[in-house]
Enzyme design. Structure first.
Site, short mmCIF file in Angstrom:
data_model
loop_
_atom_site.label_atom_id
_atom_site.label_comp_id
_atom_site.label_asym_id
_atom_site.label_seq_id
_atom_site.Cartn_x
_atom_site.Cartn_y
_atom_site.Cartn_z
CG ASP A 60 11.96 13.92 23.68
OD1 ASP A 60 11.94 14.83 22.84
OD2 ASP A 60 11.42 14.00 24.79
CD GLU A 102 15.42 19.10 20.49
OE1 GLU A 102 15.81 18.84 21.65
OE2 GLU A 102 14.48 18.50 19.95
CG ASP A 121 7.13 19.18 24.01
OD1 ASP A 121 6.92 18.02 23.58
OD2 ASP A 121 7.99 19.43 24.87
#
Ligand code: GLC
Length: 748
Positions: free
Chosen positions: A406, A409, A480
């Site tokens: 997670d 990015e 999300d």
């Protein structure tokens, strides 16, 4: 910018084009894939998506035409003109893709004063760059062209008229149709024309821009801030073949472990041993099949990766082993940000070995994520990937079943990472600007390779951020989302486009991650979500819990019905995975993939196919108990009632709360499994075949569902055929694994 073509030279399958002002290269990669390359910054391709040499020996001809060079392969014709103008045709001479020749004429432009005015009330004009990029390509759009793909972008299925950016972004705000970018960068799109189809893979990792006719209806444009002009024209006789050719280039999802296709339960906030034991007991008590429980960041000690919180999880090993006895796998989250803390082994080891990204002045770059001040492993370096992968032993030794990457990015709580932060691109120093969009990709690669070395099993990796080609290493989820009806709706085109972009093992958080779900929303979400390859209910700390037994008997019963449906369809899903490994075709497919000549499906956002045989039309409107369903050509059968429907028309069908309309194509032979609480509960389950009226054939695949023995032949492959009479023909195409104890045939 290029000037006239003065000379050219053929070197094997490449044509070096000497323009007056610069050199460009056209490479025939395969009969249907042609690379267009202008070495603005480097002579090498620097692809992160393509591994190994994909060039196949191809015979082609090169001839001089009037004012152009004509390159002809068995399937394509490519005409190359002055100023590096290129047009692609199919072998029948149908023009597929032409460079745009005219002046660019934006529909509208805003001057500074208009922008200032708009800003006063807080309007964010949010244009994808300024429309003119240092590296760019402008191509003609025809009146009826539709554009699909581009990964996880929000909004509708057909991207024509919209603009997007590729810059992997952690966006916790409710995802809107108007977002330009999200977590993933997949610079591949398919243009479906009235009389043909092609794909473009723009292999450039810098921030990139795609304007699919928003600027002007007569052309589309893609470009980026830096790097080479490096794109692949991808031909094919139809959309599936274009996807096949694109995934030939960038790779395909390897067969997963079978349990990974089961149901997963997650929540940010499951924060103790007792919670997990309670969850496991509740799933079994309520007879809801479940294979995996996810451990979010709460399992860590102060959000430090490679640690367990000893107060709340006093004995993780025993917990995981007990869960395993009940049939559950543990999947642990792992963020890239390593806490800055003296004597914290991972931090110290990475510092000692120079494994973290640095500022241009040579100091280790610090930003912040969950643990507070954190540093970023430089996953573009093979040494860092190896180091990280070896540390996964921390998890595999405890019996963890998979890893959930997670915040890759990478996310940063203290403002964005500056463009000039120094990262590595394999052996070469690079920058954040170039490596940002492949940070998640390289992290996933580290996890996949590390896990495979440690366990010998097929790794189960999930990631939030990725790039083209990440499908070789990881499954993805859409990040999300929120418990909103609009987000249930959005997940359909989003997953369809991810699938068309080669990323096949996908899912959206069922029930919605942020905000609070309702019994009805959760119910409709499980009905649609049970067809997503990654089948996970996940929600955020602070939001309403989403375990299915919290919403009353009716919700629980319907939830169970759809999780059971998924488990009964596992042999079908597993076959789809096998097909994907061989062809790149995704599991979840927009109807347009198989019915591209049917104009009714080109903009169909609220139905999808699961493989070629099942059509799913979930209810995505609050309160709806009927819905309109478009069925493409052929005869279809209602999965629940077996009622017959004719295709090429719309139907209004009943969809009370417990019914997700599902249709099965005539002639389908649908492989199913007996009920189980988890994959492997029955050691050798029988195979059930539901044979629908009509003629058809079906290939079925079977192996141990765990390791790579199948690559040495340890699998069975069957061919089933039905001619509409109650007489199923079964042929063994390959025998390398144990037989089914029984094959039960149900004629529908
Ligand atoms: C991010 C993830 C989410 C996770 C949370 C805490 O928001 O997208 O899935 O639960 O971080 O780790």
């Amino acid at each position: 910018m290029f000037g006239p073509l003065l000379q050219y030279e053929q070197k094997e399958q490449s044509i070096i084009l000497g323009y007056e002002e610069r050199t460009a290269i056209i490479q025939v990669v395969t009969d249907k894939v042609i690379n267009v390359f202008v070495p603005f910054v480097s002579k090498d391709h620097r692809s992160k998506a393509i591994e190994g040499d994909k060039q196949l020996p191809v015979s082609f001809t090169l001839a001089k035409g009037s004012g152009c060079l004509i390159l002809t392969t068995e399937s394509l014709i490519c005409k190359i003109y002055d100023n590096f103008v290129i047009d692609f045709y199919d072998r029948d001479g149908v023009l597929l893709c032409a460079d745009y020749r005219g002046q660019r004429t934006p529909r509208f432009q805003l001057d500074e004063s208009a922008l200032e005015l708009l800003k006063k009330e807080g309007h964010d004009i949010n244009m994808a760059g300024n429309g003119n990029y240092p590296v760019q390509c402008v191509k003609k759009l025809d009146a009826h062209d539709c554009i699909y793909g581009l990964g996880d972008k929000t909004g509708v299925l057909n991207k024509r008229c919209y603009e997007y950016e590729n810059w992997n972004s952690d966006i916790p705000d409710p995802h809107e149709d108007s977002f330009k970018s999200l977590y993933k960068s997949v610079p591949f799109f398919i243009t479906l024309k009235e009389n043909g189809v092609y794909g473009i893979f723009y292999d450039n990792t810098f921030k990139s821009y795609f304007n699919f006719g928003k600027e002007n209806d007569g052309y589309y444009c893609f470009g980026s801030d830096d790097g080479n002009l490096d794109y692949f024209f991808i031909g094919g006789k139809d959309m599936p073949e274009v996807v096949q050719n694109y995934t030939y280039l960038t790779g395909r999802m390897p067969l997963p472990q079978k349990w990974a296709l089961g149901y997963h339960q997650s929540r940010w906030g499951y924060d103790s041993e007792e919670t997990f034991r309670g969850l496991a007991d509740s799933f079994r008590k309520h007879r809801i099949p479940c294979d995996a429980l996810h451990f979010d960041i709460d399992y860590m000690d102060h959000y430090k990766v490679f640690t367990w919180n000893k107060e709340r999880f006093s004995d993780a090993r025993t917990l995981l082993s007990d869960l395993k006895k009940q049939g559950f796998k543990a999947v642990t989250i792992l963020d890239p940000g390593v806490k800055v803390e003296k004597d914290y082994p991972i931090y110290e080891e990475g510092i000692a070995n120079d494994y973290y990204a640095k500022s241009p002045d040579g100091r280790v770059y610090v930003n912040a994520v969950w643990p507070g001040d954190a540093v970023y492993p430089d996953f573009g370096s093979p040494n860092v990937r190896k180091w990280w992968g070896e540390h996964l032993r921390f998890y595999t030794d405890l019996g963890v079943g998979g890893i959930w990457n997670d915040m890759n990015e990478p996310a940063s709580f203290n403002g964005p990472l500056p463009d000039d932060i120094v990262f590595t691109d394999e052996g070469r120093p690079s920058t954040h600007a170039e490596m940002h969009n492949v940070y998640g990709h390289n992290m996933a690669r580290a996890a996949y390779e590390g896990w495979q070395n440690l366990t010998g099993k097929r790794p189960f990796v999930i990631t939030r951020a990725c790039y083209s080609g990440s499908q070789k290493y990881t499954t993805v989820w859409t990040g999300d989302n929120q418990s909103l009806w609009t987000h249930l709706r959005m997940a359909i085109p989003q997953q369809c486009n991810l699938g068309l972009s080669g990323i096949a093992f996908i899912g959206a958080d069922i029930g919605g991650f942020g905000a609070d779900t309702t019994p009805e929303l959760l119910t409709r979400w499980i009905e649609a979500g049970c067809f997503s390859p990654l089948f996970r209910n996940h929600c955020a700390k602070g939001c309403m819990n989403q375990e299915p037994w919290l919403f009353g008997e009716e919700t629980l019963a319907i939830y169970r019905k759809y999780v059971e449906l998924r488990y009964s369809l596992l042999p079908y899903f597993y076959d789809l995975c096998r097909e994907c490994e061989l062809t790149g075709l995704p599991l979840i497919r927009p109807l347009v993939l198989h019915y591209e000549n049917d104009i009714n499906v080109r903009n169909l956002n609220d139905e999808f196919l699961a493989g070629e045989h099942l059509l799913v039309a979930p209810v995505i409107e609050q309160g709806a108990v009927k819905r309109m369903v478009y069925l493409p050509e052929g005869t279809w059968y209602d999965y629940w009632t077996h009622e017959e429907y004719q295709g090429s028309q719309y139907h209004i069908v009943d969809a009370p709360l417990d019914t997700c309309p599902i249709f099965v194509k005539a002639g389908t032979i649908l492989p199913k499994a007996p009920a189980q609480m988890y994959v492997g509960e029955i050691e050798d389950p029988a195979l059930i075949l539901d044979v629908y009226p009509g003629t058809g054939s079906y290939k079925h695949y079977q192996d141990n569902g765990e390791d790579f023995a199948y690559r040495s032949g340890a699998y069975n492959e069957y061919l089933f055929r039905t001619d509409g009479t109650r007489n199923l023909e079964i042929t063994k195409l390959h025998k390398g694994y144990k037989e089914y104890p029984e094959i039960v045939v149900n004629y529908i």
